[in-house]
Design a protein around this motif. Sequence first.
Motif, PDB file in Angstrom:
ATOM      1  N   PHE A 196      18.005   4.705 -12.534  1.00  0.00           N
ATOM      2  CA  PHE A 196      18.632   6.010 -12.745  1.00  0.00           C
ATOM      3  C   PHE A 196      17.677   7.163 -12.443  1.00  0.00           C
ATOM      4  CE2 PHE A 196      20.352   2.982 -15.900  1.00  0.00           C
ATOM      5  CZ  PHE A 196      21.644   2.863 -15.416  1.00  0.00           C
ATOM      6  N   ASN A 197      16.770   6.966 -11.509  1.00  0.00           N
ATOM      7  CA  ASN A 197      15.756   7.986 -11.248  1.00  0.00           C
ATOM      8  C   ASN A 197      15.443   8.023  -9.760  1.00  0.00           C
ATOM      9  OD1 ASN A 197      13.975  10.013 -11.934  1.00  0.00           O
ATOM     10  ND2 ASN A 197      12.340   8.640 -12.588  1.00  0.00           N
ATOM     11  N   VAL A 198      14.799   9.093  -9.332  1.00  0.00           N
ATOM     12  CA  VAL A 198      14.319   9.256  -7.963  1.00  0.00           C
ATOM     13  C   VAL A 198      12.856   9.657  -8.027  1.00  0.00           C
ATOM     14  CG1 VAL A 198      14.519  10.654  -5.864  1.00  0.00           C
ATOM     15  CG2 VAL A 198      16.586   9.869  -7.028  1.00  0.00           C
ATOM     16  N   LEU A 199      12.012   8.945  -7.291  1.00  0.00           N
ATOM     17  CA  LEU A 199      10.578   9.226  -7.285  1.00  0.00           C
ATOM     18  C   LEU A 199      10.234   9.948  -5.984  1.00  0.00           C
ATOM     19  CD1 LEU A 199       9.289   5.766  -8.596  1.00  0.00           C
ATOM     20  CD2 LEU A 199      10.025   7.774  -9.900  1.00  0.00           C
ATOM     21  N   GLY A 200       9.817  11.193  -6.113  1.00  0.00           N
ATOM     22  CA  GLY A 200       9.640  12.053  -4.947  1.00  0.00           C
ATOM     23  C   GLY A 200       8.365  11.840  -4.171  1.00  0.00           C
ATOM     24  N   GLN A 201       7.621  10.797  -4.510  1.00  0.00           N
ATOM     25  CA  GLN A 201       6.372  10.516  -3.784  1.00  0.00           C
ATOM     26  C   GLN A 201       6.165   9.008  -3.780  1.00  0.00           C
ATOM     27  OE1 GLN A 201       3.288  13.334  -4.673  1.00  0.00           O
ATOM     28  NE2 GLN A 201       1.668  11.859  -4.274  1.00  0.00           N
ATOM     29  N   ASP A 202       5.973   8.418  -2.602  1.00  0.00           N
ATOM     30  CA  ASP A 202       5.913   6.956  -2.503  1.00  0.00           C
ATOM     31  C   ASP A 202       4.521   6.401  -2.759  1.00  0.00           C
ATOM     32  OD1 ASP A 202       5.001   7.935   0.199  1.00  0.00           O
ATOM     33  OD2 ASP A 202       4.875   5.787   0.579  1.00  0.00           O
ATOM     34  N   GLY A 203       3.539   7.262  -2.935  1.00  0.00           N
ATOM     35  CA  GLY A 203       2.169   6.827  -3.201  1.00  0.00           C
ATOM     36  C   GLY A 203       1.287   8.044  -3.392  1.00  0.00           C
ATOM     37  N   ASP A 204      -0.005   7.799  -3.608  1.00  0.00           N
ATOM     38  CA  ASP A 204      -0.940   8.909  -3.759  1.00  0.00           C
ATOM     39  C   ASP A 204      -1.047   9.693  -2.458  1.00  0.00           C
ATOM     40  OD1 ASP A 204      -1.428   8.054  -6.329  1.00  0.00           O
ATOM     41  OD2 ASP A 204      -3.252   6.951  -5.806  1.00  0.00           O
ATOM     42  N   ALA A 205      -1.149  11.012  -2.567  1.00  0.00           N
ATOM     43  CA  ALA A 205      -1.281  11.869  -1.397  1.00  0.00           C
ATOM     44  C   ALA A 205      -2.756  12.172  -1.138  1.00  0.00           C
ATOM     45  CB  ALA A 205      -0.508  13.164  -1.591  1.00  0.00           C
ATOM     46  N   GLY A 206      -3.072  12.412   0.128  1.00  0.00           N
ATOM     47  CA  GLY A 206      -4.426  12.795   0.514  1.00  0.00           C
ATOM     48  C   GLY A 206      -4.602  14.300   0.472  1.00  0.00           C
ATOM     49  N   VAL A 207      -5.720  14.775   1.000  1.00  0.00           N
ATOM     50  CA  VAL A 207      -6.007  16.214   0.972  1.00  0.00           C
ATOM     51  C   VAL A 207      -4.998  17.000   1.794  1.00  0.00           C
ATOM     52  CG1 VAL A 207      -8.465  15.901   0.525  1.00  0.00           C
ATOM     53  CG2 VAL A 207      -7.644  15.921   2.888  1.00  0.00           C
ATOM     54  N   ASP A 208      -4.326  16.334   2.743  1.00  0.00           N
ATOM     55  CA  ASP A 208      -3.314  17.012   3.556  1.00  0.00           C
ATOM     56  C   ASP A 208      -1.951  17.051   2.875  1.00  0.00           C
ATOM     57  OD1 ASP A 208      -2.752  14.341   3.702  1.00  0.00           O
ATOM     58  OD2 ASP A 208      -2.551  14.249   5.887  1.00  0.00           O
ATOM     59  N   GLY A 209      -1.851  16.457   1.695  1.00  0.00           N
ATOM     60  CA  GLY A 209      -0.593  16.437   0.964  1.00  0.00           C
ATOM     61  C   GLY A 209       0.342  15.314   1.339  1.00  0.00           C
ATOM     62  N   ALA A 210      -0.012  14.524   2.348  1.00  0.00           N
ATOM     63  CA  ALA A 210       0.834  13.419   2.805  1.00  0.00           C
ATOM     64  C   ALA A 210       0.328  12.111   2.218  1.00  0.00           C
ATOM     65  CB  ALA A 210       0.836  13.338   4.328  1.00  0.00           C
ATOM     66  N   THR A 211       1.253  11.182   1.984  1.00  0.00           N
ATOM     67  CA  THR A 211       0.870   9.848   1.544  1.00  0.00           C
ATOM     68  C   THR A 211       0.476   9.007   2.765  1.00  0.00           C
ATOM     69  OG1 THR A 211       3.076   8.868   1.731  1.00  0.00           O
ATOM     70  CG2 THR A 211       2.539  10.031  -0.322  1.00  0.00           C
ATOM     71  N   GLU A 212      -0.152   7.877   2.501  1.00  0.00           N
ATOM     72  CA  GLU A 212      -0.564   6.993   3.602  1.00  0.00           C
ATOM     73  C   GLU A 212       0.635   6.563   4.440  1.00  0.00           C
ATOM     74  OE1 GLU A 212      -2.436   2.513   4.207  1.00  0.00           O
ATOM     75  OE2 GLU A 212      -2.845   3.601   2.353  1.00  0.00           O
ATOM     76  N   ARG A 213       1.734   6.212   3.798  1.00  0.00           N
ATOM     77  CA  ARG A 213       2.896   5.750   4.553  1.00  0.00           C
ATOM     78  C   ARG A 213       3.532   6.884   5.345  1.00  0.00           C
ATOM     79  NH1 ARG A 213       7.821   1.842   2.293  1.00  0.00           N
ATOM     80  NH2 ARG A 213       8.809   1.512   4.340  1.00  0.00           N
ATOM     81  N   GLU A 214       3.533   8.091   4.794  1.00  0.00           N
ATOM     82  CA  GLU A 214       4.066   9.230   5.537  1.00  0.00           C
ATOM     83  C   GLU A 214       3.239   9.499   6.796  1.00  0.00           C
ATOM     84  OE1 GLU A 214       5.975  11.549   1.655  1.00  0.00           O
ATOM     85  OE2 GLU A 214       3.963  12.065   2.369  1.00  0.00           O
ATOM     86  N   ARG A 215       1.924   9.389   6.683  1.00  0.00           N
ATOM     87  CA  ARG A 215       1.073   9.549   7.879  1.00  0.00           C
ATOM     88  C   ARG A 215       1.338   8.414   8.872  1.00  0.00           C
ATOM     89  NH1 ARG A 215      -2.568  11.360   3.915  1.00  0.00           N
ATOM     90  NH2 ARG A 215      -3.393   9.257   3.615  1.00  0.00           N
ATOM     91  N   ARG A 216       1.518   7.205   8.351  1.00  0.00           N
ATOM     92  CA  ARG A 216       1.783   6.067   9.235  1.00  0.00           C
ATOM     93  C   ARG A 216       3.061   6.280  10.041  1.00  0.00           C
ATOM     94  NH1 ARG A 216       3.446  -0.135   7.421  1.00  0.00           N
ATOM     95  NH2 ARG A 216       3.624  -0.956   9.563  1.00  0.00           N
ATOM     96  N   ILE A 217       4.104   6.826   9.401  1.00  0.00           N
ATOM     97  CA  ILE A 217       5.360   7.094  10.096  1.00  0.00           C
ATOM     98  C   ILE A 217       5.090   7.920  11.356  1.00  0.00           C
ATOM     99  CG2 ILE A 217       7.546   8.366   9.970  1.00  0.00           C
ATOM    100  CD1 ILE A 217       7.781   5.894   8.349  1.00  0.00           C
ATOM    101  N   GLY A 218       4.326   8.996  11.220  1.00  0.00           N
ATOM    102  CA  GLY A 218       4.046   9.857  12.358  1.00  0.00           C
ATOM    103  C   GLY A 218       3.182   9.189  13.407  1.00  0.00           C
TER     104      GLY A 218
END
Length: 341
Positions: A196-218
């Motif tokens: 019953f919840n939504v987690l707005g971040q899939d992991g720890d973010a780096g100094v750029d504000g992106a998570t490792e997986r978000e950077r991997r996507i790009g």
Amino acid sequence: MSKRLEIAVIGADSPVAEALFDLMAERRFPVAETSALVLDPESEADVRFADRPLLLDDARTFDFTQVQLAFLTDADPELTAQAERAADAGVVVVDASSQNWRDSAIPVVAADVNPAAIAGFNERGIVALPDRLNVALAPILRALHGLFGLQAVTLTGLLAASDGGRPALEDLARETAALLNARAYERQYFARQIAFNVLGQDGDAGVDGATERERRIGDELRMLLGLPTLAVQATLVQVPVFYGHSASITLRFERNVDVEAAAAALQALPDFALEASQLAADGISPVTDAALSSRVQAGRLRRVDGDPLALALWLTADNIRRCAASAALSNAELLVRDHLT
């Protein structure tokens, strides 16, 4: 594919392995013998191929000289180590876990986007899949780039729990039941409440504000599409869905967008469906349209108000069956056709 292979499935009790066994039977993959490898061969896991139960072998002691091809279906570090041991023994390993290997010697291949890259399997003996969202998204971007010249991608990806394997699925199921019955539940996988919840971040973010997986996507999209300057802004959100990733996507191009031409290009893609209805009742969803399907489902294809260079769409796909098992099997079929015969 006349040659029949002895294969091993590493992590044979995982959700990806279950889908892989089903698809190998459906697509008549040329299997001679199959070894089901797990970390706990004494478990009561029911592993089947073509409706026949398979005996479980210990992945840590298995003799990989018995097989020519192996599938890694779980990113567990112990199982990954056994996949590397298999590759060292001369077995070709197809990774269906979609983990990030961080090794330039391991080609990242989506068979419907960059099939020629699979020739690089010889260096390490391992072929990897892109991130599961990219497996669904990259063919779409490639088709639209050919029409309009892709410049930028902005996406919000909604991640299903099954990406975390059985521990994540159990967290969602058991925490849901516990909360409905006013009981406490100690989570195994998720750090915070997922039911019953939504987690707005899939992991720890780096100094750029992106998570490792978000950077991997790009990084992967730029590599898969051969577009080193492509701008990608990805936000990944964990949602309480068992199976089926979804994404809301906005694309920007070099040339003005023709929605009808874009729709025709997407409808021509294999294993792809485009919902043209504007009715809310026909809108696609991961539960009703993606789960257990081998097709990528898209809808809400439309112009972006005030920007003739932009296009928006929604997509969903089964992250286990379509984006892991089916994509890995397509890579294996390429290997068998072009390299292992």
